[in-house]
Design a protein around this motif. Structure first.
Motif, PDB file in Angstrom:
ATOM      1  N   LEU A   4       0.796  -1.217   0.000  1.00 45.20           N
ATOM      2  CA  LEU A   4       0.000   0.000   0.000  1.00 45.20           C
ATOM      3  C   LEU A   4       0.830   1.269   0.000  1.00 45.20           C
ATOM      4  O   LEU A   4       0.314   2.346  -0.295  1.00 45.20           O
ATOM      5  N   ARG A   5       2.128   1.175   0.371  1.00 42.61           N
ATOM      6  CA  ARG A   5       2.972   2.359   0.486  1.00 42.61           C
ATOM      7  C   ARG A   5       4.323   2.058  -0.171  1.00 42.61           C
ATOM      8  O   ARG A   5       5.192   1.458   0.449  1.00 42.61           O
ATOM      9  N   TYR A   6       4.484   2.480  -1.404  1.00 37.19           N
ATOM     10  CA  TYR A   6       5.695   2.199  -2.160  1.00 37.19           C
ATOM     11  C   TYR A   6       6.534   3.462  -2.282  1.00 37.19           C
ATOM     12  O   TYR A   6       6.048   4.511  -2.723  1.00 37.19           O
ATOM     13  N   VAL A   7       7.817   3.350  -1.924  1.00 30.68           N
ATOM     14  CA  VAL A   7       8.751   4.469  -2.007  1.00 30.68           C
ATOM     15  C   VAL A   7       9.982   4.022  -2.798  1.00 30.68           C
ATOM     16  O   VAL A   7      10.594   3.001  -2.487  1.00 30.68           O
ATOM     17  N   ALA A  30      10.036   2.882 -12.094  1.00 24.07           N
ATOM     18  CA  ALA A  30       9.408   2.909 -10.772  1.00 24.07           C
ATOM     19  C   ALA A  30       7.961   3.385 -10.869  1.00 24.07           C
ATOM     20  O   ALA A  30       7.066   2.835 -10.211  1.00 24.07           O
ATOM     21  N   ASP A  31       7.710   4.410 -11.703  1.00 21.46           N
ATOM     22  CA  ASP A  31       6.326   4.839 -11.935  1.00 21.46           C
ATOM     23  C   ASP A  31       5.515   3.702 -12.548  1.00 21.46           C
ATOM     24  O   ASP A  31       4.351   3.465 -12.177  1.00 21.46           O
ATOM     25  N   ARG A  32       6.128   3.006 -13.491  1.00 14.05           N
ATOM     26  CA  ARG A  32       5.437   1.904 -14.157  1.00 14.05           C
ATOM     27  C   ARG A  32       5.139   0.769 -13.175  1.00 14.05           C
ATOM     28  O   ARG A  32       4.069   0.145 -13.245  1.00 14.05           O
ATOM     29  N   LEU A  33       6.081   0.501 -12.261  1.00  9.26           N
ATOM     30  CA  LEU A  33       5.818  -0.517 -11.249  1.00  9.26           C
ATOM     31  C   LEU A  33       4.677  -0.075 -10.336  1.00  9.26           C
ATOM     32  O   LEU A  33       3.804  -0.882  -9.982  1.00  9.26           O
ATOM     33  N   ALA A  34       4.667   1.190  -9.957  1.00  8.77           N
ATOM     34  CA  ALA A  34       3.574   1.699  -9.123  1.00  8.77           C
ATOM     35  C   ALA A  34       2.226   1.519  -9.820  1.00  8.77           C
ATOM     36  O   ALA A  34       1.220   1.172  -9.182  1.00  8.77           O
ATOM     37  N   THR A  45      -0.322   3.913  -2.512  1.00  9.37           N
ATOM     38  CA  THR A  45       0.238   5.248  -2.656  1.00  9.37           C
ATOM     39  C   THR A  45       1.722   5.112  -2.994  1.00  9.37           C
ATOM     40  O   THR A  45       2.355   4.106  -2.664  1.00  9.37           O
ATOM     41  N   TYR A  46       2.270   6.149  -3.615  1.00  7.89           N
ATOM     42  CA  TYR A  46       3.614   6.035  -4.201  1.00  7.89           C
ATOM     43  C   TYR A  46       4.359   7.348  -4.078  1.00  7.89           C
ATOM     44  O   TYR A  46       3.816   8.421  -4.349  1.00  7.89           O
ATOM     45  N   ALA A  47       5.625   7.255  -3.654  1.00  9.29           N
ATOM     46  CA  ALA A  47       6.529   8.406  -3.622  1.00  9.29           C
ATOM     47  C   ALA A  47       7.815   8.021  -4.334  1.00  9.29           C
ATOM     48  O   ALA A  47       8.252   6.869  -4.269  1.00  9.29           O
ATOM     49  N   ARG A 247       8.589  13.470  -6.768  1.00 11.59           N
ATOM     50  CA  ARG A 247       7.350  13.023  -6.120  1.00 11.59           C
ATOM     51  C   ARG A 247       7.666  12.711  -4.664  1.00 11.59           C
ATOM     52  O   ARG A 247       7.747  11.558  -4.258  1.00 11.59           O
ATOM     53  N   PRO A 248       7.877  13.730  -3.815  1.00 13.48           N
ATOM     54  CA  PRO A 248       8.374  13.505  -2.462  1.00 13.48           C
ATOM     55  C   PRO A 248       7.360  12.953  -1.470  1.00 13.48           C
ATOM     56  O   PRO A 248       7.752  12.502  -0.383  1.00 13.48           O
ATOM     57  N   ASP A 249       6.093  13.005  -1.813  1.00 11.45           N
ATOM     58  CA  ASP A 249       5.044  12.571  -0.891  1.00 11.45           C
ATOM     59  C   ASP A 249       4.334  11.330  -1.408  1.00 11.45           C
ATOM     60  O   ASP A 249       4.236  11.117  -2.621  1.00 11.45           O
ATOM     61  N   LEU A 250       3.819  10.545  -0.492  1.00  7.67           N
ATOM     62  CA  LEU A 250       3.003   9.399  -0.865  1.00  7.67           C
ATOM     63  C   LEU A 250       1.647   9.894  -1.355  1.00  7.67           C
ATOM     64  O   LEU A 250       0.905  10.533  -0.621  1.00  7.67           O
ATOM     65  N   LEU A 251       1.347   9.596  -2.618  1.00  8.54           N
ATOM     66  CA  LEU A 251       0.092  10.017  -3.222  1.00  8.54           C
ATOM     67  C   LEU A 251      -0.496   8.858  -4.007  1.00  8.54           C
ATOM     68  O   LEU A 251       0.228   7.970  -4.458  1.00  8.54           O
ATOM     69  N   PRO A 252      -1.810   8.846  -4.195  1.00  5.28           N
ATOM     70  CA  PRO A 252      -2.394   7.817  -5.062  1.00  5.28           C
ATOM     71  C   PRO A 252      -1.738   7.850  -6.433  1.00  5.28           C
ATOM     72  O   PRO A 252      -1.437   8.925  -6.968  1.00  5.28           O
ATOM     73  N   VAL A 253      -1.510   6.718  -7.010  1.00  3.40           N
ATOM     74  CA  VAL A 253      -0.799   6.634  -8.279  1.00  3.40           C
ATOM     75  C   VAL A 253      -1.475   7.442  -9.353  1.00  3.40           C
ATOM     76  O   VAL A 253      -0.829   8.088 -10.185  1.00  3.40           O
ATOM     77  N   ARG A 254      -2.801   7.473  -9.366  1.00  3.86           N
ATOM     78  CA  ARG A 254      -3.539   8.143 -10.439  1.00  3.86           C
ATOM     79  C   ARG A 254      -3.521   9.671 -10.296  1.00  3.86           C
ATOM     80  O   ARG A 254      -3.876  10.377 -11.243  1.00  3.86           O
ATOM     81  N   ASP A 255      -3.100  10.207  -9.133  1.00  3.47           N
ATOM     82  CA  ASP A 255      -3.296  11.618  -8.871  1.00  3.47           C
ATOM     83  C   ASP A 255      -2.234  12.544  -9.429  1.00  3.47           C
ATOM     84  O   ASP A 255      -2.525  13.682  -9.794  1.00  3.47           O
ATOM     85  N   THR A 256      -0.998  12.104  -9.461  1.00  2.00           N
ATOM     86  CA  THR A 256       0.087  13.029  -9.770  1.00  2.00           C
ATOM     87  C   THR A 256       0.981  12.463 -10.856  1.00  2.00           C
ATOM     88  O   THR A 256       1.493  11.361 -10.726  1.00  2.00           O
ATOM     89  N   GLN A 257       1.180  13.231 -11.903  1.00  2.00           N
ATOM     90  CA  GLN A 257       2.136  12.891 -12.940  1.00  2.00           C
ATOM     91  C   GLN A 257       3.487  13.480 -12.566  1.00  2.00           C
ATOM     92  O   GLN A 257       3.558  14.503 -11.867  1.00  2.00           O
ATOM     93  N   PRO A 258       4.602  12.889 -13.031  1.00  2.00           N
ATOM     94  CA  PRO A 258       5.909  13.431 -12.708  1.00  2.00           C
ATOM     95  C   PRO A 258       6.056  14.875 -13.168  1.00  2.00           C
ATOM     96  O   PRO A 258       5.606  15.242 -14.251  1.00  2.00           O
ATOM     97  N   ALA A 259       6.683  15.683 -12.350  1.00  2.00           N
ATOM     98  CA  ALA A 259       6.944  17.072 -12.718  1.00  2.00           C
ATOM     99  C   ALA A 259       8.263  17.167 -13.456  1.00  2.00           C
ATOM    100  O   ALA A 259       9.164  16.398 -13.203  1.00  2.00           O
TER     101      ALA A 259
END
Length: 260
Positions: A4-7, A30-34, A45-47, A247-259
């Motif tokens: 549930l919490r991947y970093v 790592a994004d793809r694994l998330a 959630t993923y950071a 992506r420094p914070d744990l967020l749902p995978v669907r919510d944030t695209q890489p900046a």
């Protein structure tokens, strides 16, 4: 097992360089694994704390504490290649940094996954002399992982990991296809549903490259990528200077695209 919490911590490969660009942002393995984790467990959630150019000691000094503070149940650690290509490389020192990260994360209850490195001599023949370093570092990674129950994606034995189509023109960073393969390999190692060992299969045969073109390609690579990289090192500069985690914070995978 459901996570549930991947970093993710590490350097440019985990940041996702060459799987996207500076304008649209980088995706990466790592994004793809998330995304694969979220397909099984939507609440994951993923950071991603990885920053390009970092040495193993810098990853430990700058990323480990923030990673531990996020209390992951799954963490990935990938570092060491930036050390390996520098003069004065010390495999024991690098694996010591990796082992310290393994110990801290597993000691807090996280399942950790890491990678060995592919055969650099087959990816970039000009730097084939670095192959013994890869062998030494990989051996250290396997030993440290064994001591701490870390899952290892052992890339080195599989010829497909050296296929040029998996690598970007700089031969340092994976291309999108390479990032996809790394994510599939990690998913298989973790035993995710619908994952298997098909990532180890060779790609369809490519058209052979003639000797003259091969020599030209090597010369182009040295001038366009290896030379500028050496100059940055001589000037004490790094591609990660001034960079922060995408992506420094744990967020749902669907919510944030890489900046960018």
């Amino acid at each position: 097992m459901s996570y549930l919490r991947y970093v993710a911590i590490g350097d440019s490969q985990s940041e996702g360089l060459m799987d996207g660009d500076e304008l649209t942002g980088y995706r990466g393995w790592a994004d793809r694994l998330a995304e694969l984790l979220a397909a099984t467990e939507p609440a994951v959630t993923y950071a991603n704390l990885a920053v390009r150019g970092k040495l193993a000691a810098q990853v430990r000094a700058e990323q480990l504490a923030p990673a531990l503070a996020l209390k992951p149940d799954l963490a990935s650690v990938m570092a060491g290649m930036n050390d390996l290509v520098r003069p004065g490389f010390d495999a024991a020192a690098v694996t010591g940094e990796l082992e310290a990260m393994f110990a801290a994360l597993t000691g807090q209850g996280a399942q950790v996954v890491t990678f060995t490195f592919p055969d650099i001599a087959k990816i970039a023949p000009v730097v084939a002399r670095l192959r013994p370093r890869v062998l030494e570092l990989n051996a250290g990674i396997r030993d440290a992982a064994r001591r701490h129950g870390v899952i290892v994606v052992d890339a080195f034995p599989h010829a497909v990991t050296c296929d040029a189509r998996l690598w970007s023109p700089d031969r340092i960073h994976a291309a999108p296809l390479g990032h996809a393969l790394m994510a599939a390999a990690a998913a298989h190692a973790l035993g995710l549903p619908d994952s298997d060992d098909s990532w180890t299969n060779p790609l369809p045969a490519a058209r052979p490259i003639g000797t003259l073109r091969r020599v030209g390609n090597e010369a182009f690579w040295v001038g366009s990528f290896l030379g500028p990289w050496v100059m940055r090192r001589l000037r004490g500069r790094s591609s990660g200077d001034g960079r922060v985690a995408k992506r420094p914070d744990l967020l749902p995978v669907r919510d944030t695209q890489p900046a960018p």
